[in-house]
Enzyme design. Structure first.
Site, PDB file in Angstrom:
ATOM      1  N   PRO A 192       0.803  -1.248   0.019  1.00  0.00           N
ATOM      2  CA  PRO A 192      -0.133  -0.060  -0.111  1.00  0.00           C
ATOM      3  C   PRO A 192       0.908   1.283   0.071  1.00  0.00           C
ATOM      4  O   PRO A 192       0.573   2.429  -0.646  1.00  0.00           O
ATOM      5  CB  PRO A 192      -0.844  -0.222   1.294  1.00  0.00           C
ATOM      6  CG  PRO A 192      -0.953  -1.518   1.678  1.00  0.00           C
ATOM      7  CD  PRO A 192       0.511  -2.108   1.176  1.00  0.00           C
ATOM      8  N   THR A 241       3.591   2.377  -5.223  1.00  0.00           N
ATOM      9  CA  THR A 241       3.579   3.903  -5.332  1.00  0.00           C
ATOM     10  C   THR A 241       3.993   4.196  -3.883  1.00  0.00           C
ATOM     11  O   THR A 241       3.261   4.195  -3.000  1.00  0.00           O
ATOM     12  CB  THR A 241       2.046   4.615  -5.757  1.00  0.00           C
ATOM     13  OG1 THR A 241       1.758   3.844  -6.881  1.00  0.00           O
ATOM     14  CG2 THR A 241       2.442   6.098  -5.702  1.00  0.00           C
ATOM     15  N   LYS A 244       6.021   8.400 -10.918  1.00  0.00           N
ATOM     16  CA  LYS A 244       4.790   7.830 -10.623  1.00  0.00           C
ATOM     17  C   LYS A 244       3.807   8.974  -9.939  1.00  0.00           C
ATOM     18  O   LYS A 244       2.761   9.165 -10.241  1.00  0.00           O
ATOM     19  CB  LYS A 244       5.092   6.718  -9.953  1.00  0.00           C
ATOM     20  CG  LYS A 244       3.957   5.934  -9.502  1.00  0.00           C
ATOM     21  CD  LYS A 244       2.793   5.647 -10.609  1.00  0.00           C
ATOM     22  CE  LYS A 244       1.385   4.880  -9.976  1.00  0.00           C
ATOM     23  NZ  LYS A 244       0.435   5.113 -11.018  1.00  0.00           N
ATOM     24  N   LYS A 275      -3.749   8.977  -0.591  1.00  0.00           N
ATOM     25  CA  LYS A 275      -2.236   8.744  -0.232  1.00  0.00           C
ATOM     26  C   LYS A 275      -1.341   9.245  -1.362  1.00  0.00           C
ATOM     27  O   LYS A 275      -0.411  10.041  -0.967  1.00  0.00           O
ATOM     28  CB  LYS A 275      -2.163   7.150  -0.146  1.00  0.00           C
ATOM     29  CG  LYS A 275      -0.753   6.875   0.293  1.00  0.00           C
ATOM     30  CD  LYS A 275      -0.150   5.634  -0.476  1.00  0.00           C
ATOM     31  CE  LYS A 275      -0.497   5.307  -1.683  1.00  0.00           C
ATOM     32  NZ  LYS A 275       0.321   4.283  -2.582  1.00  0.00           N
TER      33      LYS A 275
HETATM   34  P1  NAD Z   1      -4.209  -3.367  -2.265  1.00  0.00           P
HETATM   35  O1  NAD Z   1      -4.758  -2.673  -0.967  1.00  0.00           O
HETATM   36  O2  NAD Z   1      -5.298  -4.263  -2.988  1.00  0.00           O
HETATM   37  O3  NAD Z   1      -3.173  -4.408  -2.161  1.00  0.00           O
HETATM   38  C1  NAD Z   1      -1.965  -4.235  -1.132  1.00  0.00           C
HETATM   39  C2  NAD Z   1      -1.727  -5.732  -0.546  1.00  0.00           C
HETATM   40  O4  NAD Z   1      -0.648  -5.485   0.218  1.00  0.00           O
HETATM   41  C3  NAD Z   1      -2.818  -6.223   0.348  1.00  0.00           C
HETATM   42  O5  NAD Z   1      -3.337  -7.339  -0.517  1.00  0.00           O
HETATM   43  C4  NAD Z   1      -2.189  -6.241   1.928  1.00  0.00           C
HETATM   44  O6  NAD Z   1      -2.860  -7.397   2.255  1.00  0.00           O
HETATM   45  C5  NAD Z   1      -0.697  -6.302   1.305  1.00  0.00           C
HETATM   46  N1  NAD Z   1      -0.006  -6.010   2.635  1.00  0.00           N
HETATM   47  C6  NAD Z   1       0.064  -4.987   3.146  1.00  0.00           C
HETATM   48  N2  NAD Z   1       0.805  -5.032   4.335  1.00  0.00           N
HETATM   49  C7  NAD Z   1       1.537  -6.217   4.000  1.00  0.00           C
HETATM   50  C8  NAD Z   1       2.797  -6.651   4.520  1.00  0.00           C
HETATM   51  N3  NAD Z   1       3.158  -6.085   5.784  1.00  0.00           N
HETATM   52  N4  NAD Z   1       3.213  -7.798   4.218  1.00  0.00           N
HETATM   53  C9  NAD Z   1       2.844  -8.249   2.961  1.00  0.00           C
HETATM   54  N5  NAD Z   1       1.620  -7.858   2.276  1.00  0.00           N
HETATM   55  C10 NAD Z   1       0.975  -6.765   2.815  1.00  0.00           C
HETATM   56  O7  NAD Z   1      -3.478  -2.208  -3.055  1.00  0.00           O
HETATM   57  P2  NAD Z   1      -3.381  -2.203  -4.775  1.00  0.00           P
HETATM   58  O8  NAD Z   1      -4.638  -1.566  -5.429  1.00  0.00           O
HETATM   59  O9  NAD Z   1      -3.066  -3.613  -5.083  1.00  0.00           O
HETATM   60  O10 NAD Z   1      -2.110  -1.107  -4.765  1.00  0.00           O
HETATM   61  C11 NAD Z   1      -0.733  -1.523  -4.436  1.00  0.00           C
HETATM   62  C12 NAD Z   1       0.180  -0.779  -4.605  1.00  0.00           C
HETATM   63  O11 NAD Z   1       0.065  -0.326  -6.274  1.00  0.00           O
HETATM   64  C13 NAD Z   1      -0.102   0.670  -4.010  1.00  0.00           C
HETATM   65  O12 NAD Z   1       1.108   1.435  -3.757  1.00  0.00           O
HETATM   66  C14 NAD Z   1      -0.897   1.646  -5.162  1.00  0.00           C
HETATM   67  O13 NAD Z   1      -0.732   2.760  -4.903  1.00  0.00           O
HETATM   68  C15 NAD Z   1       0.093   1.193  -6.329  1.00  0.00           C
HETATM   69  N6  NAD Z   1      -0.751   1.368  -7.677  1.00  0.00           N
HETATM   70  C16 NAD Z   1      -2.256   0.836  -7.629  1.00  0.00           C
HETATM   71  C17 NAD Z   1      -2.789   0.776  -8.825  1.00  0.00           C
HETATM   72  C18 NAD Z   1      -4.231   0.315  -9.113  1.00  0.00           C
HETATM   73  O14 NAD Z   1      -4.815   0.616 -10.104  1.00  0.00           O
HETATM   74  N7  NAD Z   1      -4.851  -0.192  -7.852  1.00  0.00           N
HETATM   75  C19 NAD Z   1      -2.082   1.218 -10.015  1.00  0.00           C
HETATM   76  C20 NAD Z   1      -0.915   1.793  -9.883  1.00  0.00           C
HETATM   77  C21 NAD Z   1      -0.312   1.654  -8.827  1.00  0.00           C
END
Ligand code: NAD
Length: 302
Positions: free
Chosen positions: A63, A93, A168, A237
Site C-alpha cells: 500500500p 507507489t 509515478k 495517499k
Molecule cells: P491493495 O490494498 O489491493 O493491495 C495491497 C496488498 O498488500 C494487500 O493484499 C495487503 O494485504 C498487502 N499487505 C499489506 N501490508 C503487508 C505486509 N506487511 N506484508 C505483506 N503484504 C502486505 O492495493 P493495490 O491497489 O494492489 O495497490 C498496491 C500498490 O500499487 C499501492 O502502492 C498503489 O498505490 C499502487 N498502484 C495501484 C494501482 C491500482 O490501479 N490499484 C495502480 C498503480 C499503482
C-alpha cells in the site's frame, strides 16, 4: 535469475502474479490476507522471510512506504536475508525519500533495489500491458527485464534510485486532478440536462480531453465503474505523497486542494475502499443524489 518471489498480492499484485504464472514463471507469494497467494496462482509462502530467502528476484506491491519499510527493513524482513546479486523491485507507489534509504540499505549488502512505478491500473495488469517507470541501476533493470515484460508492455528507465517513484507521483497527480475535475463537470452536465454520451464525444474532440474523459467516463455513464482499480484511500495517499515530494523539491503545489477535497469527500461518504472513480457519486451525493446513469430496475437507492 532463479525463482520469482512476490509480496503483496492485492488488486495489482494479485493480477500481476497471475500474469507471471500464465507466462510460465513459478511464483512464491506472500500476503497476510488468507488465500491471496492461491487466488493469484502462486505457491503460498509462510512469511516475508521465506520469499526473501528463496528468490533472487523479489517483487513488492504494497500500500505505501510504511508497509514497504516494514517488509524490507523490519525484523526478519527482506534486508535481513539480502545477498549479493539479489534484486528487489518495488512496484508500489511510495515516497522517493524512503525508496532511496531502502536502496542504500540493500546496496550495503550488495543487493539492488529498483523503484518501479506502474500505470495502467487493474485492467492493464490483467492484460499484461502495464507501463513501468523505473529508478535504480540500469544493469539490474536489464537483469529483471525478462520477468517484468510478462506484465509490462513499456518499461522506461528514469535514472537513479527514487526517480521511478518520483515519475509515478507526478503522473498520478495529473490523474487525480483530471478524475476529480471531470467528475464535477459530469455531475454539472447531468444537472444541466446534457446528453452525457454526446458531451463525452465533444470533450474528447476538444481541449477538455483527458484520460478520464477518454477511458473512464464512457464506462461510468453506462453504470460500469471499472471496479478493482485504485481506491479513494490510495488515491488520497498518492496526492499527499505528491505534496510532500514537491515540498522537498521546493516547488509550491497550487493545485492539490481540489483532488484532496474530492477524494477526501469520497472517503468520508463511504467510498474509501471502492475504486476512486466513485468520487463522481460522492459529488453526486452532495448534489442531491445525482447519478450519471439510470439505476438498474429494482435497485433501491438509500
Ligand atoms: P491493495 O490494498 O489491493 O493491495 C495491497 C496488498 O498488500 C494487500 O493484499 C495487503 O494485504 C498487502 N499487505 C499489506 N501490508 C503487508 C505486509 N506487511 N506484508 C505483506 N503484504 C502486505 O492495493 P493495490 O491497489 O494492489 O495497490 C498496491 C500498490 O500499487 C499501492 O502502492 C498503489 O498505490 C499502487 N498502484 C495501484 C494501482 C491500482 O490501479 N490499484 C495502480 C498503480 C499503482
Amino acid at each position: 535469475m532463479n525463482g520469482t518471489g512476490f509480496i503483496g498480492l492485492g488488486n495489482m499484485g494479485g493480477r500481476i502474479t497471475r500474469r507471471l504464472v500464465e507466462a510460465g514463471h513459478s511464483v512464491l507469494g506472500y500476503d497476510p490476507a488468507a488465500g491471496a497467494a492461491e487466488r493469484a496462482g502462486a505457491t503460498p509462502a509462510a512469511d516475508v522471510a521465506e520469499v526473501a530467502r528463496e528468490n533472487d528476484l523479489v517483487l513488492l506491491s504494497l500500500p505505501d512506504s510504511r508497509a514497504v519499510e516494514a517488509v524490507v527493513l523490519g525484523e526478519d524482513g527482506v534486508l535481513a536475508h539480502a545477498r549479493p546479486g539479489q534484486i528487489v523491485v518495488d512496484l508500489s507507489t511510495a515516497a522517493p525519500d524512503s525508496t532511496r534509504r531502502i536502496a542504500a540499505a540493500l546496496a550495503g549488502r550488495d543487493a539492488r533495489y529498483l523503484d518501479a512505478g506502474i500505470s495502467g491500473g487493474a485492467a492493464g495488469a490483467e492484460k499484461g500491458v502495464l507501463t513501468l517507470m523505473v529508478g535504480g541501476e540500469e544493469q539490474a533493470l536489464d537483469q529483471a527485464r525478462p520477468t517484468l515484460t510478462a506484465f509490462a508492455a513499456k518499461i522506461f528507465h528514469m535514472g537513479p534510485s527514487g526517480t521511478g517513484h518520483s515519475a509515478k507521483l507526478l503522473n498520478n497527480f495529473l490523474n487525480a486532478v483530471s478524475l476529480a475535475a471531470t467528475s464535477e463537470v459530469m455531475v454539472a452536465a447531468r444537472k444541466a440536462g446534457l446528453d452525457l454520451r454526446t458531451l463525452l464525444d465533444v470533450l474528447n474532440s476538444s481541449s477538455g480531453a483527458n484520460w478520464a474523459t477518454a477511458n473512464r467516463f464512457p464506462h461510468i455513464v453506462e453504470g460500469d465503474y471499472l471496479e478493482g482499480g485504485l481506491t479513494s484511500t490510495l488515491m488520497t495517499k498518492d496526492v499527499i505523497l505528491y505534496v510532500d515530494h514537491l515540498r522537498a523539491l521546493g516547488v509550491p503545489s497550487l493545485n492539490s486542494a481540489g483532488p484532496l477535497a474530492s477524494f477526501g469527500l469520497a472517503a468520508n461518504l463511504g467510498y474509501a475502499d471502492q475504486i476512486s472513480n466513485r468520487v463522481v457519486d460522492a459529488i453526486g451525493d452532495i448534489t442531491g443524489g445525482v447519478r450519471l446513469h439510470d439505476e438498474p430496475e429494482g435497485t433501491v437507492t438509500t
